[in-house]
Motif scaffolding. Structure first.
Motif, mmCIF file in Angstrom:
data_model
loop_
_atom_site.group_PDB
_atom_site.id
_atom_site.type_symbol
_atom_site.label_atom_id
_atom_site.label_comp_id
_atom_site.label_asym_id
_atom_site.label_seq_id
_atom_site.Cartn_x
_atom_site.Cartn_y
_atom_site.Cartn_z
ATOM 1 N N GLY A 8 -14.513 -40.299 -21.225
ATOM 2 C CA GLY A 8 -14.717 -39.445 -20.064
ATOM 3 C C GLY A 8 -13.469 -39.070 -19.304
ATOM 4 O O GLY A 8 -13.535 -38.271 -18.371
ATOM 5 N N GLY A 9 -12.336 -39.632 -19.678
ATOM 6 C CA GLY A 9 -11.100 -39.299 -18.996
ATOM 7 C C GLY A 9 -10.643 -37.892 -19.327
ATOM 8 O O GLY A 9 -11.130 -37.266 -20.266
ATOM 9 N N GLY A 10 -9.700 -37.397 -18.544
ATOM 10 C CA GLY A 10 -9.186 -36.065 -18.774
ATOM 11 C C GLY A 10 -8.397 -35.563 -17.594
ATOM 12 O O GLY A 10 -8.035 -36.325 -16.696
ATOM 13 N N LEU A 11 -8.126 -34.268 -17.596
ATOM 14 C CA LEU A 11 -7.372 -33.617 -16.530
ATOM 15 C C LEU A 11 -8.327 -32.959 -15.543
ATOM 16 O O LEU A 11 -9.227 -32.217 -15.943
ATOM 17 C CB LEU A 11 -6.426 -32.571 -17.116
ATOM 18 C CG LEU A 11 -5.636 -31.716 -16.129
ATOM 19 C CD1 LEU A 11 -4.683 -32.587 -15.320
ATOM 20 C CD2 LEU A 11 -4.878 -30.631 -16.880
ATOM 21 N N VAL A 12 -8.118 -33.228 -14.266
ATOM 22 C CA VAL A 12 -8.954 -32.650 -13.223
ATOM 23 C C VAL A 12 -8.085 -32.304 -12.019
ATOM 24 O O VAL A 12 -7.073 -32.962 -11.767
ATOM 25 C CB VAL A 12 -10.089 -33.624 -12.827
ATOM 26 C CG1 VAL A 12 -9.513 -34.902 -12.219
ATOM 27 C CG2 VAL A 12 -11.061 -32.970 -11.863
ATOM 28 N N GLN A 13 -8.468 -31.264 -11.299
ATOM 29 C CA GLN A 13 -7.721 -30.855 -10.111
ATOM 30 C C GLN A 13 -8.062 -31.734 -8.921
ATOM 31 O O GLN A 13 -9.145 -32.318 -8.854
ATOM 32 C CB GLN A 13 -8.018 -29.397 -9.773
ATOM 33 C CG GLN A 13 -7.510 -28.402 -10.797
ATOM 34 C CD GLN A 13 -7.689 -26.969 -10.348
ATOM 35 O OE1 GLN A 13 -8.629 -26.643 -9.632
ATOM 36 N NE2 GLN A 13 -6.781 -26.109 -10.764
ATOM 37 N N PRO A 14 -7.140 -31.846 -7.964
ATOM 38 C CA PRO A 14 -7.443 -32.608 -6.752
ATOM 39 C C PRO A 14 -8.728 -32.103 -6.108
ATOM 40 O O PRO A 14 -8.951 -30.897 -6.022
ATOM 41 C CB PRO A 14 -6.229 -32.349 -5.862
ATOM 42 C CG PRO A 14 -5.124 -32.112 -6.842
ATOM 43 C CD PRO A 14 -5.769 -31.333 -7.965
ATOM 44 N N GLY A 15 -9.560 -33.032 -5.668
ATOM 45 C CA GLY A 15 -10.834 -32.677 -5.076
ATOM 46 C C GLY A 15 -11.955 -32.586 -6.085
ATOM 47 O O GLY A 15 -13.132 -32.486 -5.700
ATOM 48 N N GLY A 16 -11.623 -32.646 -7.358
ATOM 49 C CA GLY A 16 -12.615 -32.555 -8.404
ATOM 50 C C GLY A 16 -13.306 -33.875 -8.691
ATOM 51 O O GLY A 16 -13.034 -34.889 -8.046
ATOM 52 N N SER A 17 -14.196 -33.851 -9.676
ATOM 53 C CA SER A 17 -14.972 -35.030 -10.041
ATOM 54 C C SER A 17 -14.882 -35.307 -11.531
ATOM 55 O O SER A 17 -14.636 -34.415 -12.336
ATOM 56 C CB SER A 17 -16.444 -34.844 -9.662
ATOM 57 O OG SER A 17 -16.611 -34.689 -8.269
ATOM 58 N N LEU A 18 -15.111 -36.561 -11.872
ATOM 59 C CA LEU A 18 -15.087 -36.998 -13.258
ATOM 60 C C LEU A 18 -15.960 -38.234 -13.363
ATOM 61 O O LEU A 18 -16.015 -39.035 -12.428
ATOM 62 C CB LEU A 18 -13.651 -37.327 -13.670
ATOM 63 C CG LEU A 18 -13.214 -37.116 -15.123
ATOM 64 C CD1 LEU A 18 -13.421 -35.671 -15.544
ATOM 65 C CD2 LEU A 18 -11.753 -37.505 -15.267
ATOM 66 N N LYS A 19 -16.640 -38.396 -14.493
ATOM 67 C CA LYS A 19 -17.463 -39.582 -14.709
ATOM 68 C C LYS A 19 -16.999 -40.306 -15.964
ATOM 69 O O LYS A 19 -16.992 -39.738 -17.051
ATOM 70 C CB LYS A 19 -18.938 -39.218 -14.848
ATOM 71 C CG LYS A 19 -19.858 -40.434 -14.924
ATOM 72 C CD LYS A 19 -21.325 -40.036 -14.929
ATOM 73 C CE LYS A 19 -22.236 -41.255 -14.932
ATOM 74 N NZ LYS A 19 -23.674 -40.871 -14.887
ATOM 75 N N LEU A 20 -16.617 -41.551 -15.793
ATOM 76 C CA LEU A 20 -16.181 -42.381 -16.900
ATOM 77 C C LEU A 20 -17.340 -43.222 -17.421
ATOM 78 O O LEU A 20 -18.204 -43.639 -16.656
ATOM 79 C CB LEU A 20 -15.042 -43.302 -16.478
ATOM 80 C CG LEU A 20 -13.811 -42.653 -15.845
ATOM 81 C CD1 LEU A 20 -12.775 -43.723 -15.543
ATOM 82 C CD2 LEU A 20 -13.245 -41.577 -16.751
ATOM 83 N N SER A 21 -17.327 -43.482 -18.718
ATOM 84 C CA SER A 21 -18.338 -44.318 -19.339
ATOM 85 C C SER A 21 -17.665 -45.434 -20.120
ATOM 86 O O SER A 21 -16.555 -45.269 -20.623
ATOM 87 C CB SER A 21 -19.220 -43.496 -20.287
ATOM 88 O OG SER A 21 -19.926 -42.490 -19.604
ATOM 89 N N CYS A 22 -18.344 -46.549 -20.221
ATOM 90 C CA CYS A 22 -17.860 -47.678 -21.008
ATOM 91 C C CYS A 22 -19.032 -48.235 -21.788
ATOM 92 O O CYS A 22 -20.005 -48.709 -21.188
ATOM 93 C CB CYS A 22 -17.264 -48.751 -20.101
ATOM 94 S SG CYS A 22 -16.826 -50.283 -20.950
ATOM 95 N N ALA A 23 -18.952 -48.165 -23.102
ATOM 96 C CA ALA A 23 -20.006 -48.668 -23.973
ATOM 97 C C ALA A 23 -19.608 -50.027 -24.525
ATOM 98 O O ALA A 23 -18.525 -50.179 -25.088
ATOM 99 C CB ALA A 23 -20.258 -47.688 -25.112
ATOM 100 N N ALA A 24 -20.490 -51.000 -24.365
ATOM 101 C CA ALA A 24 -20.218 -52.360 -24.811
ATOM 102 C C ALA A 24 -21.008 -52.708 -26.066
ATOM 103 O O ALA A 24 -22.111 -52.208 -26.289
ATOM 104 C CB ALA A 24 -20.558 -53.355 -23.707
ATOM 105 N N SER A 25 -20.437 -53.577 -26.877
ATOM 106 C CA SER A 25 -21.118 -54.078 -28.060
ATOM 107 C C SER A 25 -20.637 -55.494 -28.342
ATOM 108 O O SER A 25 -19.558 -55.891 -27.917
ATOM 109 C CB SER A 25 -20.865 -53.179 -29.273
ATOM 110 O OG SER A 25 -19.486 -53.141 -29.606
#
Length: 115
Positions: A8-25
């Motif tokens: 879910g990481g990446g480039l985003v402008q200030p004030g923007g939103s992003l959602k990270l995910s972590c899958a476990a096994s």
């Protein structure tokens, strides 16, 4: 073998939103405490947020009111919703799990906040 994989990481402008995910096994996710840490270039790794197996959350002062951690035990995943992002949020974000007195870490996902 325990594995934690962030996405879910990446480039985003200030004030923007992003959602990270972590899958476990390879672990009893439902019995594990989970969290997010981050490390900016040239800086030490720092605590961002944690969520207990019961759903109790905690946040670093720097992200309170902007970030929200959550978990889905059925999917063995933990998430980090990041809103109102600032350039100082730029870092590699790492997923952490704790179970049976052991810590487990993902390899990280890069978040870059820049205009």
């Amino acid at each position: 073998q325990v594995q934690l994989v962030e996405s879910g990481g990446g480039l985003v402008q200030p004030g923007g939103s992003l959602k990270l995910s972590c899958a476990a096994s390879g672990m009893r996710f439902e019995l594990s405490g989970m969290g997010w840490f981050r490390q900016a270039p040239g800086k030490e790794r720092e605590f961002v947020s944690t969520i207990s197996r019961g759903g109790t959350t905690s946040y670093a002062d720097s992200v309170k009111g902007r970030f929200t951690i959550s978990r889905d035990n059925a999917k063995k995943s933990v998430y980090l919703q990041m809103n109102s992002l600032k350039p100082e949020d730029t870092a590699v974000y790492y997923c952490k799990g704790n179970y049976y007195a052991l810590d487990y870490w993902g390899k990280g996902t890069l978040v870059t906040v820049s205009s």
